[in-house]
Scaffold this motif. Structure first.
Motif, PDB file in Angstrom:
ATOM      1  N   PRO A   1      27.713  -9.656 -16.446  1.00 46.10           N
ATOM      2  CA  PRO A   1      29.115  -9.963 -16.137  1.00 46.10           C
ATOM      3  C   PRO A   1      29.669  -9.035 -15.060  1.00 46.10           C
ATOM      4  CG  PRO A   1      29.002  -8.635 -18.120  1.00 46.10           C
ATOM      5  CD  PRO A   1      27.574  -8.915 -17.719  1.00 46.10           C
ATOM      6  N   ALA A   2      30.627  -9.524 -14.279  1.00 45.55           N
ATOM      7  CA  ALA A   2      31.303  -8.671 -13.303  1.00 45.55           C
ATOM      8  C   ALA A   2      31.975  -7.517 -14.034  1.00 45.55           C
ATOM      9  CB  ALA A   2      32.348  -9.482 -12.526  1.00 45.55           C
ATOM     10  N   GLY A   3      31.935  -6.333 -13.435  1.00 46.59           N
ATOM     11  CA  GLY A   3      32.510  -5.159 -14.065  1.00 46.59           C
ATOM     12  C   GLY A   3      31.587  -4.491 -15.058  1.00 46.59           C
ATOM     13  N   VAL A   4      30.305  -4.897 -15.102  1.00 48.48           N
ATOM     14  CA  VAL A   4      29.372  -4.339 -16.070  1.00 48.48           C
ATOM     15  C   VAL A   4      29.273  -2.826 -15.905  1.00 48.48           C
ATOM     16  CG1 VAL A   4      27.358  -4.703 -14.555  1.00 48.48           C
ATOM     17  CG2 VAL A   4      27.069  -4.561 -17.044  1.00 48.48           C
ATOM     18  N   GLU A   5      29.213  -2.126 -17.032  1.00 47.91           N
ATOM     19  CA  GLU A   5      29.073  -0.675 -17.035  1.00 47.91           C
ATOM     20  C   GLU A   5      28.376  -0.264 -18.324  1.00 47.91           C
ATOM     21  OE1 GLU A   5      32.966   0.990 -16.915  1.00 47.91           O
ATOM     22  OE2 GLU A   5      33.659  -0.086 -18.687  1.00 47.91           O
TER      23      GLU A   5
ATOM     24  N   GLY B   1      27.850   0.659 -21.898  1.00 51.16           N
ATOM     25  CA  GLY B   1      28.686   0.358 -23.054  1.00 51.16           C
ATOM     26  C   GLY B   1      29.142  -1.084 -23.112  1.00 51.16           C
ATOM     27  N   THR B   2      29.020  -1.818 -22.004  1.00 55.53           N
ATOM     28  CA  THR B   2      29.365  -3.249 -22.019  1.00 55.53           C
ATOM     29  C   THR B   2      28.467  -3.973 -23.017  1.00 55.53           C
ATOM     30  OG1 THR B   2      30.105  -3.265 -19.714  1.00 55.53           O
ATOM     31  CG2 THR B   2      29.412  -5.375 -20.652  1.00 55.53           C
ATOM     32  N   GLN B   3      29.074  -4.849 -23.840  1.00 53.05           N
ATOM     33  CA  GLN B   3      28.301  -5.608 -24.812  1.00 53.05           C
ATOM     34  C   GLN B   3      28.312  -7.094 -24.477  1.00 53.05           C
ATOM     35  OE1 GLN B   3      29.737  -4.550 -28.788  1.00 53.05           O
ATOM     36  NE2 GLN B   3      28.096  -3.038 -28.946  1.00 53.05           N
ATOM     37  N   MET B   4      27.188  -7.746 -24.688  1.00 50.98           N
ATOM     38  CA  MET B   4      27.044  -9.174 -24.467  1.00 50.98           C
ATOM     39  C   MET B   4      26.526  -9.812 -25.751  1.00 50.98           C
ATOM     40  SD  MET B   4      25.259  -9.168 -20.684  1.00 50.98           S
ATOM     41  CE  MET B   4      25.339 -10.973 -20.573  1.00 50.98           C
ATOM     42  N   LYS B   5      27.081 -10.967 -26.111  1.00 42.65           N
ATOM     43  CA  LYS B   5      26.651 -11.670 -27.314  1.00 42.65           C
ATOM     44  C   LYS B   5      25.809 -12.879 -26.934  1.00 42.65           C
ATOM     45  CE  LYS B   5      29.467 -14.308 -29.761  1.00 42.65           C
ATOM     46  NZ  LYS B   5      30.539 -14.747 -30.679  1.00 42.65           N
ATOM     47  N   LEU B   6      24.629 -12.969 -27.521  1.00 39.17           N
ATOM     48  CA  LEU B   6      23.753 -14.124 -27.341  1.00 39.17           C
ATOM     49  C   LEU B   6      23.817 -14.929 -28.638  1.00 39.17           C
ATOM     50  CD1 LEU B   6      20.679 -12.382 -25.660  1.00 39.17           C
ATOM     51  CD2 LEU B   6      22.717 -13.371 -24.576  1.00 39.17           C
ATOM     52  N   ALA B   7      24.610 -15.988 -28.635  1.00 38.59           N
ATOM     53  CA  ALA B   7      24.858 -16.768 -29.845  1.00 38.59           C
ATOM     54  C   ALA B   7      23.577 -17.388 -30.387  1.00 38.59           C
ATOM     55  CB  ALA B   7      25.902 -17.855 -29.569  1.00 38.59           C
ATOM     56  N   GLY B   8      23.371 -17.254 -31.694  1.00 37.31           N
ATOM     57  CA  GLY B   8      22.240 -17.896 -32.348  1.00 37.31           C
ATOM     58  C   GLY B   8      20.900 -17.231 -32.111  1.00 37.31           C
ATOM     59  N   LYS B   9      20.896 -16.010 -31.570  1.00 35.26           N
ATOM     60  CA  LYS B   9      19.636 -15.322 -31.299  1.00 35.26           C
ATOM     61  C   LYS B   9      19.372 -14.196 -32.293  1.00 35.26           C
ATOM     62  CE  LYS B   9      18.683 -17.808 -27.679  1.00 35.26           C
ATOM     63  NZ  LYS B   9      17.576 -18.780 -27.730  1.00 35.26           N
ATOM     64  N   GLY B  10      20.099 -14.201 -33.427  1.00 36.87           N
ATOM     65  CA  GLY B  10      19.883 -13.197 -34.453  1.00 36.87           C
ATOM     66  C   GLY B  10      18.946 -13.708 -35.530  1.00 36.87           C
ATOM     67  N   GLU B  11      19.056 -13.127 -36.741  1.00 36.92           N
ATOM     68  CA  GLU B  11      18.195 -13.539 -37.846  1.00 36.92           C
ATOM     69  C   GLU B  11      18.632 -14.893 -38.396  1.00 36.92           C
ATOM     70  OE1 GLU B  11      17.986 -10.582 -40.845  1.00 36.92           O
ATOM     71  OE2 GLU B  11      16.731  -9.237 -39.663  1.00 36.92           O
ATOM     72  N   ALA B  12      17.653 -15.632 -38.909  1.00 36.46           N
ATOM     73  CA  ALA B  12      17.942 -16.941 -39.492  1.00 36.46           C
ATOM     74  C   ALA B  12      18.662 -16.775 -40.823  1.00 36.46           C
ATOM     75  CB  ALA B  12      16.652 -17.717 -39.684  1.00 36.46           C
ATOM     76  N   GLY B  13      19.486 -17.762 -41.183  1.00 37.97           N
ATOM     77  CA  GLY B  13      20.206 -17.766 -42.451  1.00 37.97           C
ATOM     78  C   GLY B  13      20.495 -19.191 -42.852  1.00 37.97           C
ATOM     79  N   PRO B  14      20.913 -19.409 -44.111  1.00 33.65           N
ATOM     80  CA  PRO B  14      21.185 -20.775 -44.569  1.00 33.65           C
ATOM     81  C   PRO B  14      22.312 -21.439 -43.815  1.00 33.65           C
ATOM     82  CG  PRO B  14      21.949 -19.165 -46.173  1.00 33.65           C
ATOM     83  CD  PRO B  14      21.112 -18.417 -45.189  1.00 33.65           C
TER      84      PRO B  14
ATOM     85  N   THR C   1      24.645  -5.262  -8.067  1.00 26.39           N
ATOM     86  CA  THR C   1      24.485  -6.566  -7.411  1.00 26.39           C
ATOM     87  C   THR C   1      24.443  -7.728  -8.399  1.00 26.39           C
ATOM     88  OG1 THR C   1      22.074  -6.268  -7.424  1.00 26.39           O
ATOM     89  CG2 THR C   1      23.269  -5.534  -5.459  1.00 26.39           C
ATOM     90  N   LEU C   2      24.559  -7.413  -9.710  1.00 24.07           N
ATOM     91  CA  LEU C   2      24.515  -8.440 -10.773  1.00 24.07           C
ATOM     92  C   LEU C   2      23.212  -9.237 -10.733  1.00 24.07           C
ATOM     93  CD1 LEU C   2      28.190  -9.822 -10.834  1.00 24.07           C
ATOM     94  CD2 LEU C   2      27.191  -7.884 -12.071  1.00 24.07           C
ATOM     95  N   ALA C   3      22.113  -8.531 -10.554  1.00 24.66           N
ATOM     96  CA  ALA C   3      20.804  -9.191 -10.543  1.00 24.66           C
ATOM     97  C   ALA C   3      20.487  -9.719 -11.945  1.00 24.66           C
ATOM     98  CB  ALA C   3      19.726  -8.201 -10.101  1.00 24.66           C
ATOM     99  N   PRO C   4      19.905 -10.923 -12.071  1.00 24.22           N
ATOM    100  CA  PRO C   4      19.545 -11.472 -13.388  1.00 24.22           C
ATOM    101  C   PRO C   4      18.598 -10.528 -14.131  1.00 24.22           C
ATOM    102  CG  PRO C   4      19.356 -13.149 -11.679  1.00 24.22           C
ATOM    103  CD  PRO C   4      19.553 -11.836 -10.964  1.00 24.22           C
ATOM    104  N   GLN C   5      18.744 -10.482 -15.452  1.00 17.36           N
ATOM    105  CA  GLN C   5      17.926  -9.608 -16.283  1.00 17.36           C
ATOM    106  C   GLN C   5      17.110 -10.439 -17.269  1.00 17.36           C
ATOM    107  OE1 GLN C   5      18.071  -5.986 -15.882  1.00 17.36           O
ATOM    108  NE2 GLN C   5      19.026  -6.869 -14.034  1.00 17.36           N
ATOM    109  N   ARG C   6      15.878 -10.048 -17.498  1.00 11.63           N
ATOM    110  CA  ARG C   6      15.034 -10.714 -18.495  1.00 11.63           C
ATOM    111  C   ARG C   6      14.988  -9.850 -19.752  1.00 11.63           C
ATOM    112  NH1 ARG C   6       9.965 -14.490 -17.600  1.00 11.63           N
ATOM    113  NH2 ARG C   6      11.821 -15.711 -17.082  1.00 11.63           N
TER     114      ARG C   6
END
Length: 313
Positions: free
Chosen positions: A177-181, A183-196, A158-163
């Motif tokens: 995303p539609a078609g989620v299964e 192994g599907t990967q999602m990228k959250l930009a800027g949510k990794g480790e800090a760097g210069p 049903t594509l319910a929002p995820q926390r």
């Protein structure tokens, strides 16, 4: 130019885990947010990050160990390979850019001149009057962080929002995303480790959990639905669960076990739009120990005679 191993306090046979552990320890101590009044710490943070960037890249680390590049990632002897020697008096003057090959590709001339002139080779700038506009290599971003997100079957359909709670303790809501299964990967930009050069990304790998009675078939959902003998013989409406709510389904009169009916648009959301279906396989459930049913069929002769005749038995 700094030796990246010495910068991180590592031996040359350090493992990938050792490299990451040493970097995280130093990055935490030297991070600009914790040393706002200490420019030397900020400068060292950049040096530490550059060292980690080189050693965490298997190809760059191997080339450094072989002496092909220096601690800044620049060619150790840019004019000593592939016939690319300087030709100050040759046709066209200057140096040839052809033939500088490192690791199978042509070397970037900006990297070569940056190594020679300290990255400041602009007319009138620090390092003398070399013109050509080769700029300093951009500072590396922080490392990406990997997360695994388990999503219940119904919520994936049903594509319910995820926390999602990230490594820094902050929780964010994401839309599947539609078609989620699995192994599907999602990228959250800027949510990794800090760097210069800015923070890296968070990479979420989805794992869709199983369900106790629904199964997935591509974008369709399958369900084995038990029905009584009376419902099979006489037909009529029965209630059927779906991934969203229960609906009424009409069982055809004279239904046999294994017959499959289709509920349109009750499956998973497709990547290209629309939804799959729910395929309902009817399974006749005969209650054991039903005396009235046993008495009825004891004197009953099926009109079709032998239902196994087509099998030759």
């Amino acid at each position: 130019m700094a030796d990246p191993y010495k910068t991180l306090g590592l031996a040359r046979d350090a493992s990938e885990a050792d490299i990451k552990k040493a970097y995280r320890k130093l990055a935490k101590e030297l991070h600009p947010d914790r040393n706002k009044d200490n420019p030397k710490a900020t400068e060292r943070f950049s040096t530490v990050t550059n060292a980690y960037d080189l050693l965490s890249d298997k190809d760059k680390r191997a080339r450094f160990d072989r002496g092909e590049i220096d601690g800044d990632g620049n060619p150790a002897a840019p004019f000593g390979f592939g016939g690319g020697s300087p030709r100050p008096g040759g046709p066209g003057g200057g140096f040839r850019s052809q033939g500088f090959e490192f690791g199978g590709g042509e070397a970037d001339m900006g990297d070569i001149f940056e190594g020679l002139f300290g990255g400041g080779g602009r007319a009138g700038g620090p390092g003398g009057g070399f013109t050509g506009g080769f700029g300093r290599r951009p500072s590396p971003k922080g490392a990406n962080l990997a997360y695994k997100l388990q999503v219940p079957f119904i919520e994936a359909a049903t594509l319910a929002p995820q926390r999602v709670t990230l490594g820094d303790g902050k929780a964010i809501d994401i839309k599947l995303p539609a078609g989620v299964e699995s192994g599907t990967q999602m990228k959250l930009a800027g949510k990794g480790e800090a760097g210069p050069g800015g923070a890296g990304d968070a990479i979420l790998t989805i794992e869709v959990q199983g369900h106790r009675f629904f199964t997935r078939d591509g974008d369709d959902v399958r369900l084995d639905l038990p029905i009584t003998l009376k419902e099979a013989v006489l037909g009529g409406p029965v209630k059927v669960p779906t991934v969203e709510n229960a609906v009424m389904l009409t069982v055809p009169k004279g239904t046999t076990s294994g017959k499959t009916l289709r509920l349109k648009g009750k499956g998973f959301h497709r990547k290209g739009g629309g939804r799959g279906d729910q395929l309902v396989t009817l399974m006749i459930d005969v209650a054991a120990g039903d005396a009235a049913l046993e008495a009825f069929v004891a004197d009953w002769t099926p009109a079709d005679g032998n239902p196994r005749a087509a099998l030759g038995v």
